[in-house]
Design a protein around this motif. Structure first.
Motif, PDB file in Angstrom:
ATOM      1  N   GLN A  37       0.834  -1.202   0.000  1.00  0.00           N
ATOM      2  CA  GLN A  37       0.000   0.000   0.000  1.00  0.00           C
ATOM      3  C   GLN A  37       0.870   1.255   0.000  1.00  0.00           C
ATOM      4  N   CYS A 147      -6.631  10.611   1.927  1.00  0.00           N
ATOM      5  CA  CYS A 147      -7.592   9.960   1.030  1.00  0.00           C
ATOM      6  C   CYS A 147      -9.015  10.437   1.310  1.00  0.00           C
ATOM      7  N   LEU A 154     -10.229   5.355   2.023  1.00  0.00           N
ATOM      8  CA  LEU A 154      -9.745   3.983   1.909  1.00  0.00           C
ATOM      9  C   LEU A 154     -10.802   2.996   2.374  1.00  0.00           C
ATOM     10  N   ALA A 158      -7.985  -2.045   2.779  1.00  0.00           N
ATOM     11  CA  ALA A 158      -6.802  -1.274   2.395  1.00  0.00           C
ATOM     12  C   ALA A 158      -6.224  -0.555   3.609  1.00  0.00           C
TER      13      ALA A 158
END
Length: 499
Positions: A37, A147, A154, A158
């Protein structure tokens, strides 16, 4: 800022062996290297905003804030600090386990040398397990927040994978399990506790939010364009500060009394969305390390890309002349020639000796020089300790000769008034130790490859036809000429003087 995303207990990843980290052998992507990731985010342009945010939260921790104020070069040399940080993260999260082990050992030796007492009399140590865990926590949480603020939160799996990778990063540094909570659900409670109970409005945090952005020195790429840089900084600096403050956790903003510009929340979300659009550029167009290297590239560099930079400089200089005519900014100083001319005692003190940017010369400044050289040469023990000890001897020699008021540090006035000759026995020892560390094959000469290792400012340098072989005497002579004669040097200035 709302609640934390994706902290459903039932969705936690499967853990192996009681290590609190998902196994890389269970069919999932690896914790390090390609497919992780972290690798997906490293070159994401949004991560630049996330890193600034994480750095502010780190600096708000009392232990970290005190260590930054006393020892860090982030004020005087922010671009160098950025390059070194990116390079370290690449090594730690790369595919090569041996490189990761070596980098972790280097970081631990570096941190073990950073300790002291803050202005309130509280001891601090960069090896404090809770402080080290908080650094990792801010990187993880700021990536998750990045994000969310850019409209692409996410998914739970994740987030679990990313958390496992940062746990593995902390474990690779040698920290025992338990410094970060074992599950993501427990992490959010830990994070809220630190934010609400432990963070402070530290001096280091204030500098990053306000002084650093407003007075950020130009990178080497724009070093000869003071008017253009000042114009852009006058606009971007306050905006970046406002965006960062708006992105911080609301409980901490209130407790720290941080002012929020009206409309800053909208501005912040717009910034994350806009910067995020760069992700859709073709692969390879945006690489964090390449951008950092380019910013460090000066027109007089021997890097082959410097020719294009020189042409760009000429064009931008003309634009800068036009801006100077039409803007109300006060006149900016003309750039100083970097072609080996003398610099004044005041310039030498500010640009070379005062590595931490606090206006004084003391041990942390010389330790920063040793740290930069050790990083460039990738030194192990005992060579690293030998270099630090040589600098410590030089510091004692300087303190004895120049600290006239006995306060344990040397002011710019004390240095300039004494007009000292710094080429004493201790500085000669520094030069000898540096030569031995650079001469890796022990042939009593520094060849082109060894020269490139020490003096490069980017990952890729073309020094063909520009580097002569150094004998021990010639190397020591050039080093002493730079450090005591206050002469500019195309080799040493990028090491010690560039921001």
């Amino acid at each position: 800022m709302g609640g934390h995303p994706g902290n459903t207990p039932g969705d936690a990843a499967e853990f192996d062996g009681g290590t609190s980290r998902p196994s890389a052998a269970d069919g999932q992507a690896p914790l390090f290297g390609a497919g992780s990731q972290f690798q997906e985010f490293f070159n994401d342009p949004r991560w630049a905003l996330a890193i600034v945010r994480a750095t502010v939260l780190e600096a708000a921790h009392p232990q970290i804030g005190a260590a930054l104020i006393d020892n860090s070069t982030f004020v005087a040399h922010p671009w160098r600090r950025l390059r070194n940080t990116l390079r370290s993260l690449q090594r730690m999260f790369g595919d090569d386990e041996q490189v990761r082990i070596r980098e972790a050992a280097r970081l631990n030796r570096l941190h073990a040398r950073l300790n002291g007492t803050d202005p309130r009399g509280r001891p601090y140590s960069a090896m404090d397990p809770a402080a080290r865990a908080w650094v990792v926590a801010t990187l993880f949480e700021s990536t998750v927040t990045m994000c969310r603020l850019s409209g692409q939160p996410l998914e739970q799996h994740a987030m679990e994978r990313l958390y496992a990778e940062f746990q593995a990063y902390l474990a690779a540094m040698g920290e025992q399990a338990g410094q970060l909570p074992p599950t993501l659900t427990e992490f959010w409670s830990y994070y809220d506790h630190v934010v609400q109970q432990e963070l402070e409005n530290t001096e280091a945090m204030q500098i990053i939010l306000y002084r650093l952005f407003d007075h950020l020195p130009a990178p080497a790429l724009l070093g000869g364009l003071p008017t253009l840089w000042a114009t852009g900084r006058a606009v971007v600096g306050p905006l970046l500060g406002a965006i960062t403050v708006a992105s911080l956790p609301e409980p901490f903003r209130r407790r720290a009394g941080l002012p929020e510009v009206p409309g800053a929340q909208t501005l912040m979300q717009g910034a994350y969305l806009t910067v995020g659009l760069a992700r859709f550029l073709p692969d390879g167009w945006i690489r964090a390390d390449a951008i950092a290297d380019l910013l460090a590239l000066s027109p007089d560099s021997d890097d082959p890309r410097a020719r294009a930079v020189t042409a760009l400089h000429d064009r931008v200089r003309r634009a800068g002349a036009l801006i100077r005519l039409i803007t109300p900014l006060p006149p900016q100083p003309e750039p100083v020639s970097r072609t080996g001319t003398e610099r004044s005692a005041e310039e030498f003190f500010r640009e070379v000796l005062d590595q931490t940017g606090d206006g004084y010369l003391d041990w942390p400044d010389l330790a920063a020089m040793a740290r930069e050289l050790s990083t460039r040469l990738d030194l192990d023990e005992p060579e690293e300790t030998r270099l630090y000890n040589a600098y410590a001897d030089w510091w004692r020699e300087l303190q004895s000769a120049l600290d006239t008021d006995g306060d344990g540090r040397i002011s710019a006035h004390e240095y300039a008034t004494a007009v000292p000759s710094l080429a004493g026995p201790a500085l000669i020892k520094v030069a000898e130790v540096l030569f031995d560390a650079t001469d890796q094959d022990g042939d009593q000469q520094i060849d082109a490859d060894e020269h490139r290792t020490l003096f490069r400012t980017a990952f890729h340098r073309d020094t063909a036809g520009t580097v002569r072989t150094y004998t021990r005497g010639a190397f020591i002579g050039d080093f002493l000429s730079f450090m005591s004669g206050r002469r500019r040097s195309t080799a040493y200035d990028p090491l010690f003087a560039q921001a």
